[in-house]
Design an enzyme around this catalytic site. Structure first.
Site, PDB file in Angstrom:
ATOM      1  N   ASN A  79       4.674 -11.074   9.140  1.00 21.03           N
ATOM      2  CA  ASN A  79       3.391 -10.981   9.840  1.00 21.03           C
ATOM      3  C   ASN A  79       3.448 -11.586  11.231  1.00 21.03           C
ATOM      4  OD1 ASN A  79       0.375 -10.460   9.762  1.00 21.03           O
ATOM      5  ND2 ASN A  79       0.409 -12.648  10.196  1.00 21.03           N
ATOM      6  N   HIS A  86       0.810  -1.226   0.000  1.00 19.09           N
ATOM      7  CA  HIS A  86       0.000   0.000   0.000  1.00 19.09           C
ATOM      8  C   HIS A  86       0.846   1.280   0.000  1.00 19.09           C
ATOM      9  CE1 HIS A  86      -3.167  -2.829   1.036  1.00 19.09           C
ATOM     10  NE2 HIS A  86      -2.502  -3.200   2.111  1.00 19.09           N
ATOM     11  N   GLU A 112       4.405  -9.284   4.323  1.00 19.10           N
ATOM     12  CA  GLU A 112       3.786  -8.447   5.350  1.00 19.10           C
ATOM     13  C   GLU A 112       2.580  -9.065   6.041  1.00 19.10           C
ATOM     14  OE1 GLU A 112       4.689  -5.456   6.388  1.00 19.10           O
ATOM     15  OE2 GLU A 112       2.896  -4.515   7.219  1.00 19.10           O
ATOM     16  N   SER A 138      -5.595   1.693  -2.449  1.00 18.50           N
ATOM     17  CA  SER A 138      -4.923   2.060  -1.194  1.00 18.50           C
ATOM     18  C   SER A 138      -3.866   3.152  -1.318  1.00 18.50           C
ATOM     19  CB  SER A 138      -4.298   0.819  -0.560  1.00 18.50           C
ATOM     20  OG  SER A 138      -3.265   0.309  -1.382  1.00 18.50           O
ATOM     21  N   SER A 161       1.639  -0.335  -5.327  1.00 17.12           N
ATOM     22  CA  SER A 161       0.689  -0.599  -4.259  1.00 17.12           C
ATOM     23  C   SER A 161       0.188  -2.031  -4.413  1.00 17.12           C
ATOM     24  CB  SER A 161      -0.485   0.376  -4.374  1.00 17.12           C
ATOM     25  OG  SER A 161      -0.921   0.755  -3.101  1.00 17.12           O
ATOM     26  N   LYS A 169       4.434  -7.349  14.900  1.00 18.21           N
ATOM     27  CA  LYS A 169       3.625  -7.051  13.717  1.00 18.21           C
ATOM     28  C   LYS A 169       2.178  -7.464  13.992  1.00 18.21           C
ATOM     29  CE  LYS A 169       1.760  -6.955   9.544  1.00 18.21           C
ATOM     30  NZ  LYS A 169       0.361  -7.340   9.330  1.00 18.21           N
ATOM     31  N   ASP A 199       3.190  -7.686   0.100  1.00 15.30           N
ATOM     32  CA  ASP A 199       2.069  -7.592   1.043  1.00 15.30           C
ATOM     33  C   ASP A 199       0.873  -8.266   0.389  1.00 15.30           C
ATOM     34  OD1 ASP A 199      -0.075  -6.945   2.653  1.00 15.30           O
ATOM     35  OD2 ASP A 199       0.439  -4.825   2.852  1.00 15.30           O
ATOM     36  N   ASP A 214      -0.070  -4.284  14.598  1.00 11.71           N
ATOM     37  CA  ASP A 214      -0.647  -3.739  13.352  1.00 11.71           C
ATOM     38  C   ASP A 214      -2.050  -4.327  13.128  1.00 11.71           C
ATOM     39  OD1 ASP A 214      -1.307  -4.156  10.522  1.00 11.71           O
ATOM     40  OD2 ASP A 214       0.729  -3.654   9.953  1.00 11.71           O
ATOM     41  N   ASN A 215      -2.145  -5.665  13.098  1.00 16.29           N
ATOM     42  CA  ASN A 215      -3.428  -6.295  12.792  1.00 16.29           C
ATOM     43  C   ASN A 215      -4.485  -5.902  13.824  1.00 16.29           C
ATOM     44  OD1 ASN A 215      -1.291  -7.545  11.448  1.00 16.29           O
ATOM     45  ND2 ASN A 215      -2.342  -9.508  11.268  1.00 16.29           N
ATOM     46  N   HIS A 228      -3.527   2.217   8.503  1.00 14.99           N
ATOM     47  CA  HIS A 228      -3.089   2.342   9.893  1.00 14.99           C
ATOM     48  C   HIS A 228      -2.216   3.587  10.073  1.00 14.99           C
ATOM     49  CE1 HIS A 228      -4.687  -1.549  10.121  1.00 14.99           C
ATOM     50  NE2 HIS A 228      -3.607  -2.279  10.307  1.00 14.99           N
ATOM     51  N   CYS A 254      -6.028  -1.920  13.182  1.00 13.71           N
ATOM     52  CA  CYS A 254      -7.434  -2.003  12.744  1.00 13.71           C
ATOM     53  C   CYS A 254      -8.363  -1.320  13.737  1.00 13.71           C
ATOM     54  CB  CYS A 254      -7.841  -3.458  12.523  1.00 13.71           C
ATOM     55  SG  CYS A 254      -7.043  -4.182  11.066  1.00 13.71           S
ATOM     56  N   GLN A 283      10.048  -5.349   8.727  1.00 15.97           N
ATOM     57  CA  GLN A 283      10.271  -5.512   7.282  1.00 15.97           C
ATOM     58  C   GLN A 283      11.720  -5.182   6.916  1.00 15.97           C
ATOM     59  OE1 GLN A 283       9.038  -6.713   4.695  1.00 15.97           O
ATOM     60  NE2 GLN A 283       6.820  -6.763   4.857  1.00 15.97           N
ATOM     61  N   HIS A 288      -7.644  -9.189   3.581  1.00 16.64           N
ATOM     62  CA  HIS A 288      -6.776  -8.746   2.485  1.00 16.64           C
ATOM     63  C   HIS A 288      -7.446  -8.715   1.107  1.00 16.64           C
ATOM     64  CE1 HIS A 288      -2.913  -7.566   0.897  1.00 16.64           C
ATOM     65  NE2 HIS A 288      -3.177  -8.330  -0.136  1.00 16.64           N
ATOM     66  N   SER A 309       5.689  -2.582  12.306  1.00 17.76           N
ATOM     67  CA  SER A 309       5.638  -3.534  11.187  1.00 17.76           C
ATOM     68  C   SER A 309       6.839  -3.330  10.262  1.00 17.76           C
ATOM     69  CB  SER A 309       4.370  -3.324  10.365  1.00 17.76           C
ATOM     70  OG  SER A 309       3.247  -3.365  11.204  1.00 17.76           O
TER      71      SER A 309
END
Ligand code: NAI
Length: 480
Positions: A228, A55, A203, A83, A78, A233, A141, A237-238, A401, A242, A413, A348, A409
């Protein structure tokens, strides 16, 4: 550009806006800035040609410029048609010291609102360096670029690209067209490219799932790091990402008051947990659906009603899919919903919601309210509001995010790219996770910014619980 920089973005005149946003984001991304500090001189990514598909947001811009600061030569697209933040894409192309007339940054091929053929054209451009070479690293990703390379190699071995049949997803036909053109141009293009690729860092949950399948079937072509499943991560992040960006997307799309409404969250994994909390935080009454008894029990213990979709589909106001699975909300379900129920997906891919079936409903009409918000009117007079055509709504309807969580995250990476690039041979052709000591390092880099004072473990305490004073503090099986 005159200097040979290739790119395709919406509008380079947005670069100043993007640059200002990037500058503010850098302050919120201490992990990435610490890596620039730590590795700026030693340049561990010198010689790396990184093809990144993730993204194209402001936060990703800070990741890209970190990879460049560590010596990498980067191209970017992306991983979703909706996104991209066009100003971020423009700023990355222009670079910190370029201008719109003389861009000096990175080759980006991304804009908000690509068609599917445009999306796969961009992904193909990603893999074509101006000197005719391909990448030697992939940062993915969702696994679309990894898929393109693997399918490319498979079809080159077979000497032909299979034909497309109507019952397959439309997007698959576009991928086949892309690969057919490549095969005609150079029947060894992907085979040669794959030989030069040292590895991929992935990711997200869905992309990681694809990688484990390739490894299981003996088809994986190069080592992979599963970013992930770094704790810093997926558990951040998740979940917390969210929790922030789900309601951001719903609010920007609809401006409907969430408090007092009944919201259904399908799936109670990491994304589901953050999504349910996000909606509850606004005062919605949240109902969870699950297929896994452990996650269902967790949801119940967290105070949510756990039900089946068919039992609540006629009474709820907001429906969010978070499963990474397919066929979660079907056209028949949407036909039974309340007038102006809101339907969106934060998993996703877009196959969680049956958009194909919805479009085929006899007598249905689609009214575009604004970009990424559509009202679908059923012949019985009721309508539903579908966000981002069933694609991830936090990035389609909002900007994904926020920086601080993405710093966690993306620090993972960047470390995964350094590991794979600088240690060829140390990682077998398989799927790996980063060592826990690096996971703890990522968290450590984010404590100061929040004023966290970590307690120091005493030596005898460390011995008592059987760990090193410097970590890692938990066994690998610990779940947090
Ligand atoms: P997860 O595996 O932790 O959670 C998915 C949950 O859905 C599981 O608990 C599973 O049992 C449940 N599930 C599967 N089929 C179901 C069904 N038919 N009905 C109800 N529940 C069902 O995965 P995670 O990490 O939560 O990721 C979910 C999806 O979100 C993935 O596609 C991932 O790539 C994506 N993702 C999206 C982000 C975003 O910003 N939009 C951020 C991170 C991940």
């Amino acid at each position: 550009a005159a200097n040979g920089l290739e790119y395709k973005v919406r509008d380079l005149s947005l670069a100043e806006f993007g640059r200002n946003e990037i500058r503010l984001a850098e302050h919120e991304m201490p992990g990435l800035m610490a890596l620039r500090e730590e590795y700026g001189d030693s340049q561990p990514l010198r010689g790396a040609r990184i093809a990144g598909s993730l993204h194209m947001t402001v936060q990703t811009a800070v990741l890209i410029e970190t990879l460049v600061a560590l010596g990498a030569d980067v191209r970017w697209v992306s991983c979703n048609i909706f996104s991209t933040q066009d100003e971020a894409a423009a700023a990355v192309v222009v670079g910190a010291d370029g201008t719109a007339d003389d861009p000096k940054g990175v080759a980006v091929f991304a804009w908000k609102g690509e068609s599917l053929p445009e999306y796969w054209w961009c992904s193909d451009q990603l893999l074509r360096w101006p000197d005719g070479e391909g990448p030697n690293m992939i940062l993915d990703d969702g696994g679309d670029v990894t898929l393109l390379v693997h399918k490319g190699v498979e079809f080159e071995k077979a000497g032909a690209v299979p034909s497309y049949s109507d019952d397959e997803p439309e997007e698959w036909g576009v991928i086949l067209d892309t690969l057919r053109a490549s095969l005609a141009e150079d029947p060894q293009r992907f085979t040669k490219m794959a030989e030069g690729i040292r590895g991929v860092s992935e990711e997200t949950t869905t992309g990681v799932h694809r990688l484990y399948e390739l490894a299981r079937d003996g088809q994986l072509l190069f080592p992979a790091i599963n970013v992930n499943d770094a704790v810093t991560k997926s558990k951040f992040d998740n979940k917390y990402g969210c929790r922030h960006s789900l309601i951001d997307g719903i609010n920007r799309a609809t401006d409907v008051l969430i408090g007092g409404k009944v919201a259904v969250v399908c799936g109670y994994g990491d994304v589901g947990k953050g999504s349910a909390e996000s909606l509850r935080g606004q005062g919605a009454r949240v109902i969870v659906t699950e297929i896994d008894p452990i996650c269902a029990l967790q949801a119940a213990m967290d105070g949510y009603q756990v039900a089946r979709l068919e039992d609540v589909v006629e009474t709820a106001d907001i429906f969010i899919t978070t499963t990474g699975n397919k066929d979660i909300i079907m056209a028949d379900d949407m036909a039974r919903m309340k007038h102006q129920a809101i339907v969106g997906n934060i998993g996703h891919f877009d196959n969680e919601i049956d958009m194909v079936g919805l479009a085929r409903t006899p007598g249905i009409t689609k009214v575009d309210i604004k970009p990424q918000v559509a009202e679908w009117q059923f012949p019985d007079g009721h309508s539903i509001i579908v966000l981002s055509e069933g694609r991830l709504l936090n990035l389609g309807n909002a900007t994904g995010h926020p920086s601080f969580v993405m710093s966690n995250s993306f620090t993972n990476q960047t470390m995964a790219q350094i590991e794979l690039f600088t240690k060829p041979g140390e990682y077998a052709v398989d799927v790996h996770v980063l060592p826990k000591i690096l996971d703890e390092k990522v968290a450590r880099l984010h404590l100061d910014a929040l004023g966290v004072r970590l307690t120091e473990l005493k030596k005898d305490q460390a011995e008592y619980i059987g760990v090193d004073v410097a970590g890692p503090y938990k066994p690998d099986m610990y779940r947090y």
